[in-house]
Design a protein around this motif. Structure first.
Motif, short mmCIF file in Angstrom:
data_model
loop_
_atom_site.label_atom_id
_atom_site.label_comp_id
_atom_site.label_asym_id
_atom_site.label_seq_id
_atom_site.Cartn_x
_atom_site.Cartn_y
_atom_site.Cartn_z
N VAL A 1 0.85 -1.19 0.00
CA VAL A 1 0.00 0.00 0.00
C VAL A 1 0.88 1.24 0.00
CG1 VAL A 1 -1.77 1.30 1.24
CG2 VAL A 1 -1.83 -1.21 1.24
N LYS A 2 0.76 2.06 -1.03
CA LYS A 2 1.64 3.23 -1.15
C LYS A 2 1.27 4.33 -0.17
CE LYS A 2 2.70 2.48 -6.07
NZ LYS A 2 2.58 3.02 -7.44
N GLN A 3 -0.01 4.67 -0.08
CA GLN A 3 -0.42 5.76 0.80
C GLN A 3 -1.77 5.45 1.44
OE1 GLN A 3 0.08 8.91 -2.19
NE2 GLN A 3 1.55 9.90 -0.83
N ILE A 4 -1.92 5.91 2.66
CA ILE A 4 -3.15 5.72 3.42
C ILE A 4 -3.74 7.08 3.74
CG2 ILE A 4 -4.18 4.81 5.54
CD1 ILE A 4 -1.82 2.84 5.68
N ILE A 5 -5.04 7.24 3.49
CA ILE A 5 -5.71 8.46 3.93
C ILE A 5 -6.88 8.09 4.83
CG2 ILE A 5 -4.99 9.82 1.93
CD1 ILE A 5 -7.78 9.49 0.79
N ALA A 6 -7.06 8.85 5.88
CA ALA A 6 -8.15 8.63 6.81
C ALA A 6 -9.26 9.63 6.51
CB ALA A 6 -7.66 8.82 8.25
N VAL A 7 -10.48 9.14 6.43
CA VAL A 7 -11.65 10.01 6.29
C VAL A 7 -12.33 10.02 7.65
CG1 VAL A 7 -13.85 10.39 5.11
CG2 VAL A 7 -11.90 9.45 3.85
N ALA A 8 -12.36 11.19 8.28
CA ALA A 8 -12.75 11.27 9.69
C ALA A 8 -13.75 12.39 9.92
CB ALA A 8 -11.51 11.49 10.56
N SER A 9 -14.40 12.33 11.06
CA SER A 9 -15.31 13.39 11.47
C SER A 9 -15.29 13.49 12.98
CB SER A 9 -16.74 13.11 10.98
OG SER A 9 -17.28 11.98 11.63
N GLY A 10 -15.61 14.67 13.48
CA GLY A 10 -15.65 14.85 14.92
C GLY A 10 -16.90 14.27 15.55
N LYS A 11 -17.97 14.14 14.76
CA LYS A 11 -19.23 13.61 15.27
C LYS A 11 -19.89 12.75 14.19
CE LYS A 11 -22.75 16.40 15.80
NZ LYS A 11 -23.75 15.72 14.92
N GLY A 12 -20.86 11.96 14.60
CA GLY A 12 -21.57 11.11 13.66
C GLY A 12 -22.68 11.87 12.94
N GLY A 13 -23.19 11.26 11.88
CA GLY A 13 -24.34 11.83 11.18
C GLY A 13 -24.02 12.93 10.19
N VAL A 14 -22.74 13.11 9.86
CA VAL A 14 -22.38 14.18 8.93
C VAL A 14 -22.06 13.65 7.53
CG1 VAL A 14 -21.53 15.68 10.76
CG2 VAL A 14 -19.93 14.15 9.61
N GLY A 15 -22.24 12.36 7.31
CA GLY A 15 -22.01 11.79 5.98
C GLY A 15 -20.60 11.33 5.73
N LYS A 16 -19.90 10.94 6.79
CA LYS A 16 -18.50 10.53 6.66
C LYS A 16 -18.34 9.27 5.83
CE LYS A 16 -17.13 8.57 10.24
NZ LYS A 16 -17.43 7.23 9.61
N SER A 17 -19.13 8.25 6.10
CA SER A 17 -19.00 7.00 5.35
C SER A 17 -19.41 7.19 3.90
CB SER A 17 -19.86 5.90 6.00
OG SER A 17 -19.36 5.57 7.29
N THR A 18 -20.45 7.97 3.67
CA THR A 18 -20.85 8.28 2.30
C THR A 18 -19.71 8.96 1.56
OG1 THR A 18 -23.18 8.53 2.92
CG2 THR A 18 -22.48 9.60 0.89
N THR A 19 -19.02 9.86 2.24
CA THR A 19 -17.88 10.55 1.65
C THR A 19 -16.75 9.58 1.37
OG1 THR A 19 -18.44 12.64 2.75
CG2 THR A 19 -16.16 12.36 2.03
N ALA A 20 -16.44 8.71 2.34
CA ALA A 20 -15.34 7.76 2.16
C ALA A 20 -15.57 6.85 0.96
CB ALA A 20 -15.17 6.92 3.44
N VAL A 21 -16.79 6.35 0.82
CA VAL A 21 -17.12 5.45 -0.28
C VAL A 21 -17.00 6.16 -1.62
CG1 VAL A 21 -19.03 4.23 -1.37
CG2 VAL A 21 -18.55 3.87 1.06
N ASN A 22 -17.62 7.33 -1.73
CA ASN A 22 -17.60 8.05 -3.00
C ASN A 22 -16.22 8.60 -3.33
OD1 ASN A 22 -20.40 8.29 -4.35
ND2 ASN A 22 -20.86 8.65 -2.20
N LEU A 23 -15.45 8.99 -2.31
CA LEU A 23 -14.09 9.44 -2.56
C LEU A 23 -13.24 8.29 -3.08
CD1 LEU A 23 -11.78 11.46 -2.46
CD2 LEU A 23 -11.52 10.96 -0.01
N ALA A 24 -13.38 7.12 -2.47
CA ALA A 24 -12.63 5.95 -2.93
C ALA A 24 -12.96 5.63 -4.39
CB ALA A 24 -12.92 4.74 -2.04
N LEU A 25 -14.23 5.67 -4.74
CA LEU A 25 -14.64 5.39 -6.11
C LEU A 25 -14.17 6.48 -7.07
CD1 LEU A 25 -18.25 4.11 -5.36
CD2 LEU A 25 -16.39 2.76 -6.35
N ALA A 26 -14.15 7.73 -6.60
CA ALA A 26 -13.67 8.84 -7.43
C ALA A 26 -12.17 8.72 -7.66
CB ALA A 26 -14.01 10.17 -6.78
#
Length: 267
Positions: free
Chosen positions: A5-30
């Motif tokens: 694995v060349k590079q790792i990026i963390a998709v994070a949020s300070g609180k739940g319910g802000v669409g973090k997982s949705t962002t992680a999935v779509n960012l990975a696909l993008a």
């Protein structure tokens, strides 16, 4: 098994319910759409959602070649791994922090990741054990912070930025979800959760606002259906917005000195 694995990026949020997982999935696909080989790790041990959002059937289990490591589950062209592949949908992870941290370490290090340009890690909300374990066990190239324009969400986003700063992980930028609602009948724009907050926080911490995503029902529907927006409608405005974020992330990762991981310092 992170050697490939060349590079790792963390998709994070300070609180739940802000669409973090949705962002992680779509960012990975993008990122994949930009020609990168991408993996997706669901580090939300207590509330894994990547399997459902990627359309992986309930009951899917990762194969193992040697009895010691997991083979990633392929979904929409991505190598994925999640606690959801190891337990049933209705199994509560009633674990204390050290147990959850140990589970993350196993998923991270005992998955037989292929040759990946980027491993996107969908973090749980907050600034606890899981975040610190990832910082200690992996050379994380950078973090993307997800928030909404709401004041309380921005306050928690700042805490997330501060945490990554303390462990010497660069913050690549902020993604603002639910930034504006566009009425489907009249076209009126309404900033339901406020406006300008993400840009202000980015300026305060010398980072950048990578993108603002609208409050759009299709984003939620696509995630629930197992075919996220970027995969379902690659030419849509939503997919183009995620594509813009992905290109900015790629530019920043290219600028980083990835010959050595960040130095981990705890005060």
């Amino acid at each position: 098994m992170l050697a490939q694995v060349k590079q790792i990026i963390a998709v994070a949020s300070g609180k739940g319910g802000v669409g973090k997982s949705t962002t992680a999935v779509n960012l990975a696909l993008a990122l994949q759409a930009e020609g990168k080989k991408v993996g997706l790790l669901d580090a939300d041990i207590y509330g894994p959602s990547i399997a459902m959002m990627m359309g992986v059937a309930e009951g899917t289990r990762p194969a193992t070649a040697d009895g010691k490591s997991f083979t990633p589950v392929m979904a929409n062209g991505l190598e994925t791994m999640s606690m959801a592949y190891l337990v049933s949908d209705k199994t509560p992870m009633a674990w204390r922090g050290p147990m959850a941290s140990g589970a993350l370490q196993q998923l991270l290090e005992q998955t037989d990741w292929g040759e990946l340009d980027v491993l996107v890690v969908d973090m749980p909300p907050g600034t606890g054990d899981i975040q610190l374990t990832l910082a200690q066990k992996a050379a994380v190239a950078g973090a993307v912070i997800v928030t909404t324009p709401q004041d309380i969400a921005l306050l928690d986003a700042q805490k997330g930025i501060e945490m990554f700063t303390k462990v010497k992980i660069p913050v690549l930028g902020i993604i603002e979800n639910m930034a504006v609602h566009l009425c489907s009948n009249c076209g009126h724009e309404d900033h339901i959760f406020g406006s300008g907050g993400g840009e202000k926080v980015a300026a305060d911490y010398s980072t950048q606002l990578l993108g603002s995503m609208p409050l759009d029902r299709s984003i939620r529907e696509r995630g629930d259906s197992g075919l996220p927006s970027v995969a379902a409608e690659p030419e849509s405005d939503i997919a183009q917005r995620y594509g813009s974020v992905a290109r900015q992330v790629i530019e920043q990762l290219a600028a980083l000195d990835d010959s050595s991981g960040p130095e981990i310092v705890f005060d």
